[in-house]
Design a protein around this motif. Structure first.
Motif, PDB file in Angstrom:
ATOM      1  N   LYS A  54       0.835  -1.204   0.000  1.00  0.00           N
ATOM      2  CA  LYS A  54       0.000   0.000   0.000  1.00  0.00           C
ATOM      3  C   LYS A  54       0.870   1.254   0.000  1.00  0.00           C
ATOM      4  O   LYS A  54       0.567   2.229  -0.692  1.00  0.00           O
ATOM      5  CB  LYS A  54      -0.942   0.002   1.204  1.00  0.00           C
ATOM      6  N   THR A  55       1.965   1.222   0.752  1.00  0.00           N
ATOM      7  CA  THR A  55       2.900   2.352   0.772  1.00  0.00           C
ATOM      8  C   THR A  55       3.502   2.560  -0.608  1.00  0.00           C
ATOM      9  O   THR A  55       3.547   3.682  -1.133  1.00  0.00           O
ATOM     10  CB  THR A  55       4.015   2.114   1.807  1.00  0.00           C
ATOM     11  N   ILE A  56       3.968   1.478  -1.220  1.00  0.00           N
ATOM     12  CA  ILE A  56       4.596   1.555  -2.540  1.00  0.00           C
ATOM     13  C   ILE A  56       3.571   1.980  -3.592  1.00  0.00           C
ATOM     14  O   ILE A  56       3.869   2.794  -4.474  1.00  0.00           O
ATOM     15  CB  ILE A  56       5.239   0.206  -2.906  1.00  0.00           C
ATOM     16  N   ALA A  57       2.362   1.471  -3.496  1.00  0.00           N
ATOM     17  CA  ALA A  57       1.317   1.824  -4.455  1.00  0.00           C
ATOM     18  C   ALA A  57       0.973   3.314  -4.376  1.00  0.00           C
ATOM     19  O   ALA A  57       0.814   3.975  -5.402  1.00  0.00           O
ATOM     20  CB  ALA A  57       0.063   0.982  -4.200  1.00  0.00           C
ATOM     21  N   GLY A  58       0.875   3.838  -3.162  1.00  0.00           N
ATOM     22  CA  GLY A  58       0.610   5.267  -3.010  1.00  0.00           C
ATOM     23  C   GLY A  58       1.722   6.112  -3.597  1.00  0.00           C
ATOM     24  O   GLY A  58       1.471   7.120  -4.275  1.00  0.00           O
ATOM     25  N   LEU A  59       2.966   5.685  -3.361  1.00  0.00           N
ATOM     26  CA  LEU A  59       4.114   6.404  -3.918  1.00  0.00           C
ATOM     27  C   LEU A  59       4.099   6.337  -5.441  1.00  0.00           C
ATOM     28  O   LEU A  59       4.306   7.348  -6.120  1.00  0.00           O
ATOM     29  CB  LEU A  59       5.414   5.820  -3.362  1.00  0.00           C
ATOM     30  N   ALA A  60       3.841   5.158  -5.986  1.00  0.00           N
ATOM     31  CA  ALA A  60       3.791   4.998  -7.444  1.00  0.00           C
ATOM     32  C   ALA A  60       2.715   5.893  -8.048  1.00  0.00           C
ATOM     33  O   ALA A  60       2.929   6.519  -9.085  1.00  0.00           O
ATOM     34  CB  ALA A  60       3.536   3.537  -7.800  1.00  0.00           C
ATOM     35  N   SER A  61       1.585   5.954  -7.391  1.00  0.00           N
ATOM     36  CA  SER A  61       0.499   6.806  -7.870  1.00  0.00           C
ATOM     37  C   SER A  61       0.910   8.279  -7.861  1.00  0.00           C
ATOM     38  O   SER A  61       0.653   9.014  -8.814  1.00  0.00           O
ATOM     39  CB  SER A  61      -0.750   6.599  -7.006  1.00  0.00           C
ATOM     40  N   ASN A  62       1.581   8.710  -6.788  1.00  0.00           N
ATOM     41  CA  ASN A  62       2.053  10.104  -6.709  1.00  0.00           C
ATOM     42  C   ASN A  62       3.097  10.412  -7.770  1.00  0.00           C
ATOM     43  O   ASN A  62       3.179  11.542  -8.253  1.00  0.00           O
ATOM     44  CB  ASN A  62       2.625  10.398  -5.329  1.00  0.00           C
ATOM     45  N   CYS A  63       3.896   9.426  -8.133  1.00  0.00           N
ATOM     46  CA  CYS A  63       4.933   9.638  -9.144  1.00  0.00           C
ATOM     47  C   CYS A  63       4.357   9.773 -10.549  1.00  0.00           C
ATOM     48  O   CYS A  63       5.068  10.169 -11.470  1.00  0.00           O
ATOM     49  CB  CYS A  63       5.944   8.494  -9.117  1.00  0.00           C
ATOM     50  N   CYS A  64       3.092   9.433 -10.720  1.00  0.00           N
ATOM     51  CA  CYS A  64       2.462   9.461 -12.046  1.00  0.00           C
ATOM     52  C   CYS A  64       1.402  10.542 -12.196  1.00  0.00           C
ATOM     53  O   CYS A  64       0.609  10.486 -13.131  1.00  0.00           O
ATOM     54  CB  CYS A  64       1.850   8.097 -12.342  1.00  0.00           C
ATOM     55  N   VAL A  65       1.382  11.522 -11.290  1.00  0.00           N
ATOM     56  CA  VAL A  65       0.399  12.592 -11.451  1.00  0.00           C
ATOM     57  C   VAL A  65       0.692  13.361 -12.732  1.00  0.00           C
ATOM     58  O   VAL A  65       1.828  13.406 -13.204  1.00  0.00           O
ATOM     59  CB  VAL A  65       0.339  13.539 -10.225  1.00  0.00           C
ATOM     60  N   ARG A  66      -0.346  13.981 -13.265  1.00  0.00           N
ATOM     61  CA  ARG A  66      -0.227  14.644 -14.567  1.00  0.00           C
ATOM     62  C   ARG A  66       0.790  15.790 -14.553  1.00  0.00           C
ATOM     63  O   ARG A  66       1.606  15.918 -15.449  1.00  0.00           O
ATOM     64  CB  ARG A  66      -1.591  15.161 -15.008  1.00  0.00           C
ATOM     65  N   PRO A  72       6.578  13.701  -6.453  1.00  0.00           N
ATOM     66  CA  PRO A  72       7.586  13.779  -5.378  1.00  0.00           C
ATOM     67  C   PRO A  72       8.994  13.815  -5.959  1.00  0.00           C
ATOM     68  O   PRO A  72       9.246  13.255  -7.025  1.00  0.00           O
ATOM     69  CB  PRO A  72       7.353  12.496  -4.576  1.00  0.00           C
ATOM     70  N   ASP A  73       9.915  14.473  -5.245  1.00  0.00           N
ATOM     71  CA  ASP A  73      11.304  14.470  -5.696  1.00  0.00           C
ATOM     72  C   ASP A  73      11.967  13.160  -5.252  1.00  0.00           C
ATOM     73  O   ASP A  73      11.415  12.399  -4.462  1.00  0.00           O
ATOM     74  CB  ASP A  73      12.062  15.693  -5.193  1.00  0.00           C
ATOM     75  N   MET A  74      13.145  12.894  -5.778  1.00  0.00           N
ATOM     76  CA  MET A  74      13.813  11.625  -5.518  1.00  0.00           C
ATOM     77  C   MET A  74      14.152  11.455  -4.039  1.00  0.00           C
ATOM     78  O   MET A  74      14.116  10.339  -3.520  1.00  0.00           O
ATOM     79  CB  MET A  74      15.084  11.511  -6.373  1.00  0.00           C
ATOM     80  N   GLY A  75      14.446  12.540  -3.337  1.00  0.00           N
ATOM     81  CA  GLY A  75      14.719  12.449  -1.900  1.00  0.00           C
ATOM     82  C   GLY A  75      13.522  11.900  -1.146  1.00  0.00           C
ATOM     83  O   GLY A  75      13.664  11.053  -0.254  1.00  0.00           O
ATOM     84  N   HIS A  76      12.332  12.346  -1.523  1.00  0.00           N
ATOM     85  CA  HIS A  76      11.111  11.842  -0.891  1.00  0.00           C
ATOM     86  C   HIS A  76      10.919  10.358  -1.204  1.00  0.00           C
ATOM     87  O   HIS A  76      10.576   9.559  -0.319  1.00  0.00           O
ATOM     88  CB  HIS A  76       9.897  12.642  -1.358  1.00  0.00           C
ATOM     89  N   VAL A  77      11.152   9.988  -2.456  1.00  0.00           N
ATOM     90  CA  VAL A  77      11.005   8.590  -2.867  1.00  0.00           C
ATOM     91  C   VAL A  77      11.940   7.698  -2.046  1.00  0.00           C
ATOM     92  O   VAL A  77      11.532   6.664  -1.514  1.00  0.00           O
ATOM     93  CB  VAL A  77      11.275   8.421  -4.376  1.00  0.00           C
ATOM     94  N   VAL A  78      13.184   8.124  -1.900  1.00  0.00           N
ATOM     95  CA  VAL A  78      14.157   7.352  -1.125  1.00  0.00           C
ATOM     96  C   VAL A  78      13.713   7.249   0.326  1.00  0.00           C
ATOM     97  O   VAL A  78      13.794   6.176   0.937  1.00  0.00           O
ATOM     98  CB  VAL A  78      15.567   7.975  -1.246  1.00  0.00           C
TER      99      VAL A  78
END
Length: 160
Positions: A54-66, A72-78
């Motif tokens: 669920k954590t990864i899915a939420g992050l993936a979804s945020n990385c694909c916003v229009r 999110p920046d890479m620091g947030h992803v890490v």
């Protein structure tokens, strides 16, 4: 999204409304009761794994916003993924995996091991190998390796 679902980014075998993985994935995330349905059925996920997914899915979804500035920046992803590394780190190497990754091995050693396992000779130029380590040490790629001698076709050190 592809790893979680086991689906391709664009899958023409799906109904028209589900062809694009991002659109379908984000729609499924909005429906709180359907999250388990998006997980690749070949994966056996326990309750702890489901929380990580669920954590990864939420992050993936945020990385694909229009809008790119809303991603999110890479620091947030890490920062989001770093705590999951210990949870998902294998306790013991898989004896059946002939390509097991030895985290204590540097890239040239791992490359040599893989080539030996595939019956290839170590034909890479040492200078190419060390420059490859410097520029790609922390990357992974699904791009197939180049044919032996390919590196010698470049005339500059930065491969331009």
């Amino acid at each position: 999204m592809e790893m979680i679902t086991g689906r391709r980014a664009i899958d023409n075998s799906q109904p028209e409304e589900n062809i694009h993985l991002v659109t379908w994935f984000r729609r499924m995330l909005l429906s709180k009761n359907s999250f388990e349905k998006i997980i690749d059925p070949t994966m056996d996920i326990d309750e702890e794994g489901l929380k990580s997914f669920k954590t990864i899915a939420g992050l993936a979804s945020n990385c694909c916003v229009r809008e790119p500035n809303q991603r999110p920046d890479m620091g947030h992803v890490v920062n989001v993924l770093a705590p999951l590394v210990e949870i998902w780190k294998p306790a013991e190497p898989d004896a059946d995996d002939m390509y097991g990754i030895d985290l204590d091995m540097n890239l040239p050693q791992a490359l040599s091991k893989w080539q030996n396992l595939e019956g290839m000779s170590n034909t890479l130029d040492v200078s190419y190998s060390s420059s490859m380590v410097d520029s790609c040490e922390n990357t992974q790629s699904s791009i197939p390796p180049r044919a032996p001698g390919f590196a010698h076709s470049f005339t500059s050190t930065d491969a331009r």
